[in-house]
Write a protein that holds these residues in place. Structure first.
Motif, mmCIF file in Angstrom:
data_model
loop_
_atom_site.group_PDB
_atom_site.id
_atom_site.type_symbol
_atom_site.label_atom_id
_atom_site.label_comp_id
_atom_site.label_asym_id
_atom_site.label_seq_id
_atom_site.Cartn_x
_atom_site.Cartn_y
_atom_site.Cartn_z
ATOM 1 N N GLU A 225 0.818 -1.204 0.000
ATOM 2 C CA GLU A 225 0.000 0.000 0.000
ATOM 3 C C GLU A 225 0.857 1.261 0.000
ATOM 4 O OE1 GLU A 225 -2.553 -0.137 3.374
ATOM 5 O OE2 GLU A 225 -3.764 -1.809 2.633
ATOM 6 N N TYR A 226 0.363 2.279 -0.731
ATOM 7 C CA TYR A 226 0.995 3.599 -0.776
ATOM 8 C C TYR A 226 -0.092 4.658 -0.695
ATOM 9 C CZ TYR A 226 5.214 1.246 -2.474
ATOM 10 O OH TYR A 226 6.309 0.425 -2.593
ATOM 11 N N ASP A 227 0.305 5.863 -0.289
ATOM 12 C CA ASP A 227 -0.614 6.984 -0.392
ATOM 13 C C ASP A 227 -0.921 7.204 -1.862
ATOM 14 O OD1 ASP A 227 -0.893 7.615 2.291
ATOM 15 O OD2 ASP A 227 0.920 8.845 2.315
ATOM 16 N N LYS A 228 -2.189 7.351 -2.190
ATOM 17 C CA LYS A 228 -2.602 7.410 -3.585
ATOM 18 C C LYS A 228 -2.028 8.617 -4.324
ATOM 19 C CE LYS A 228 -6.546 5.686 -4.470
ATOM 20 N NZ LYS A 228 -7.989 5.402 -4.552
ATOM 21 N N VAL A 229 -1.823 9.721 -3.607
ATOM 22 C CA VAL A 229 -1.389 10.950 -4.278
ATOM 23 C C VAL A 229 0.018 10.846 -4.842
ATOM 24 C CG1 VAL A 229 -2.908 12.478 -2.969
ATOM 25 C CG2 VAL A 229 -0.666 11.877 -2.034
ATOM 26 N N SER A 230 0.828 9.939 -4.313
ATOM 27 C CA SER A 230 2.207 9.828 -4.805
ATOM 28 C C SER A 230 2.630 8.370 -4.933
ATOM 29 C CB SER A 230 3.164 10.574 -3.872
ATOM 30 O OG SER A 230 3.053 10.094 -2.540
ATOM 31 N N SER A 231 1.736 7.547 -5.432
ATOM 32 C CA SER A 231 2.012 6.114 -5.511
ATOM 33 C C SER A 231 2.757 5.766 -6.795
ATOM 34 C CB SER A 231 0.695 5.329 -5.455
ATOM 35 O OG SER A 231 -0.160 5.721 -6.513
ATOM 36 N N PRO A 232 3.623 4.736 -6.743
ATOM 37 C CA PRO A 232 4.333 4.282 -7.949
ATOM 38 C C PRO A 232 3.383 3.497 -8.853
ATOM 39 C CG PRO A 232 4.835 2.845 -6.118
ATOM 40 C CD PRO A 232 3.996 3.956 -5.552
ATOM 41 N N SER A 233 3.843 3.186 -10.045
ATOM 42 C CA SER A 233 3.037 2.378 -10.958
ATOM 43 C C SER A 233 3.296 0.897 -10.687
ATOM 44 C CB SER A 233 3.380 2.699 -12.411
ATOM 45 O OG SER A 233 4.704 2.261 -12.711
ATOM 46 N N ALA A 234 2.389 0.048 -11.149
ATOM 47 C CA ALA A 234 2.572 -1.395 -11.006
ATOM 48 C C ALA A 234 3.831 -1.854 -11.725
ATOM 49 C CB ALA A 234 1.347 -2.132 -11.562
ATOM 50 N N THR A 235 4.121 -1.227 -12.867
ATOM 51 C CA THR A 235 5.319 -1.575 -13.628
ATOM 52 C C THR A 235 6.588 -1.252 -12.841
ATOM 53 O OG1 THR A 235 4.173 -1.169 -15.715
ATOM 54 C CG2 THR A 235 6.583 -1.164 -15.774
ATOM 55 N N GLU A 236 6.591 -0.114 -12.172
ATOM 56 C CA GLU A 236 7.759 0.277 -11.374
ATOM 57 C C GLU A 236 7.982 -0.694 -10.220
ATOM 58 O OE1 GLU A 236 7.982 5.131 -11.797
ATOM 59 O OE2 GLU A 236 6.400 4.258 -10.550
ATOM 60 N N LEU A 237 6.903 -1.112 -9.582
ATOM 61 C CA LEU A 237 7.024 -2.045 -8.459
ATOM 62 C C LEU A 237 7.526 -3.409 -8.921
ATOM 63 C CD1 LEU A 237 3.757 -1.202 -6.475
ATOM 64 C CD2 LEU A 237 6.096 -0.590 -5.866
ATOM 65 N N ALA A 238 6.988 -3.889 -10.043
ATOM 66 C CA ALA A 238 7.421 -5.182 -10.575
ATOM 67 C C ALA A 238 8.891 -5.156 -10.953
ATOM 68 C CB ALA A 238 6.561 -5.561 -11.786
ATOM 69 N N LYS A 239 9.325 -4.074 -11.583
ATOM 70 C CA LYS A 239 10.731 -3.942 -11.986
ATOM 71 C C LYS A 239 11.644 -3.866 -10.765
ATOM 72 C CE LYS A 239 13.899 -1.118 -14.755
ATOM 73 N NZ LYS A 239 14.926 -1.059 -13.705
ATOM 74 N N ALA A 240 11.218 -3.104 -9.753
ATOM 75 C CA ALA A 240 12.035 -2.960 -8.547
ATOM 76 C C ALA A 240 12.235 -4.298 -7.852
ATOM 77 C CB ALA A 240 11.392 -1.951 -7.600
ATOM 78 N N LEU A 241 11.162 -5.098 -7.772
ATOM 79 C CA LEU A 241 11.271 -6.403 -7.122
ATOM 80 C C LEU A 241 12.172 -7.339 -7.917
ATOM 81 C CD1 LEU A 241 10.557 -8.390 -4.926
ATOM 82 C CD2 LEU A 241 8.430 -8.908 -6.143
ATOM 83 N N ALA A 242 11.985 -7.364 -9.237
ATOM 84 C CA ALA A 242 12.820 -8.225 -10.078
ATOM 85 C C ALA A 242 14.284 -7.825 -9.982
ATOM 86 C CB ALA A 242 12.336 -8.166 -11.529
ATOM 87 N N ASP A 243 14.554 -6.521 -10.008
ATOM 88 C CA ASP A 243 15.934 -6.038 -9.879
ATOM 89 C C ASP A 243 16.511 -6.395 -8.518
ATOM 90 O OD1 ASP A 243 15.810 -5.004 -12.416
ATOM 91 O OD2 ASP A 243 15.470 -2.927 -11.787
ATOM 92 N N GLY A 244 15.672 -6.287 -7.489
ATOM 93 C CA GLY A 244 16.132 -6.617 -6.142
ATOM 94 C C GLY A 244 16.511 -8.070 -5.994
ATOM 95 N N VAL A 245 15.743 -8.949 -6.641
ATOM 96 C CA VAL A 245 16.066 -10.382 -6.620
ATOM 97 C C VAL A 245 17.360 -10.624 -7.381
ATOM 98 C CG1 VAL A 245 15.322 -12.671 -7.384
ATOM 99 C CG2 VAL A 245 13.659 -11.092 -6.370
#
Length: 296
Positions: A225-245
């Motif tokens: 969950e993020y505050d809606k006014v400044s939330s990242p995109s689903a694509t950004e979250l997926a990329k961040a997790l994949a990069d982190g792995v």
């Protein structure tokens, strides 16, 4: 003729009003308002162990649980002027999933889905509600008296919730199906801690949570969950997790080809980089060993 005889006769034939008569205006209005005008399907999750007897709605333990939940949930909706009742249709596994219905009459305007969701999520109950999983849909009736459902509201206003699913290398054990077990609790804490290594890097992060574990090595259904006014995109979250792995920041043996992040609009982002380097393979091996240690 004496009045003590005439008056009762006049009352009987309707010339004089009788206090408490069933035809007076107040009773008529009450009868009219008792007709259901708005109906909603409601589904919510209670963070507790599901007992197989809860599948039998005639079981004494199930009846006791049902009455308790109906009483507590009804109390939070009672302040709504046109609230009629809340009823439970069934219980399902996954901690305890409650399928029910909300009924309202026409004495006031139709309540909004967002308001109904917020009222439930903010309620003070003796049981623990998994507020991120609350779902309420309106039931509408067509000319054939067949029911259909409309838009669902599953989040509170101002909060952006993303559904996250991925698969980890590991052996699934039956106790992971029970989110209250020590194995599931330990794994949940470890998974959340690792996911937060990347998800907290985005501004306005509020929380990360695990809904359930499923078989197939270990499939994780989670959310962030993020505050809606400044939330990242689903694509950004997926990329961040994949990069982190890939770079070892997230020490979980995640198959990145299975990462899926879905936003509130239903858009799903996938991020599946090729894990070809020996360094990545080493990270995956170490993460698998670490995960095994956490589970045991």
């Amino acid at each position: 003729m004496e009045w003590r005889i005439i008056v009762p006769v006049l009352c009987l034939i309707g010339f004089l009003p009788v206090p408490g008569n069933a035809a007076d205006n107040s009773t008529t209005n009450s009868t009219t308002n008792s007709t259901t005008a708005f109906e909603f399907n409601i589904v919510f999750h209670i963070n507790d162990t599901f007992n197989e007897t809860y599948s039998n709605m005639a079981d004494n333990n199930t009846i006791t649980l049902k009455n308790k939940i109906i009483t507590e949930v009804s109390q939070v909706y009672t302040p709504l002027k046109n609230f009629q009742r809340f009823d439970i249709l069934q219980f399902r596994n996954g901690s305890i999933v409650v399928d029910g219905k909300l009924y309202f009459n026409s004495s006031d305007s139709k309540p909004s889905l967002a308001n109904l969701t917020q009222i439930l999520n903010n309620g003070n109950f003796t049981f623990k509600l998994l507020t991120n999983l609350t779902s309420i849909t309106e039931v509408t009736t067509t000319a054939a008296n067949t029911s259909t459902t409309t838009q669902a509201v599953t989040t509170s206003a101002g909060i952006a919730v993303y559904n996250l699913t991925f698969k980890m290398t590991g052996n699934f054990t039956n106790d992971l199906s029970n989110m209250s077990s020590s194995a599931a609790t330990n794994l949940t804490n470890f998974v959340v801690g690792q996911l937060d290594q990347v998800f907290k890097g985005f501004k306005s992060h509020k929380r990360t949570f695990v809904r359930q574990f499923r078989n197939g090595s270990i499939i994780v259904d989670a959310g962030v969950e993020y505050d809606k006014v400044s939330s990242p995109s689903a694509t950004e979250l997926a990329k961040a997790l994949a990069d982190g792995v890939r770079n070892g920041v997230v020490k979980l043996p995640i198959d990145t080809q299975t990462i899926q992040v879905t936003d509130s609009t239903g858009f799903t982002a996938n991020k599946s980089p090729v894990l070809a380097s020996m360094l990545t393979a080493l990270w995956m091996t170490l993460a698998s060993l670490l995960l095994s240690a956490v589970m045991h």
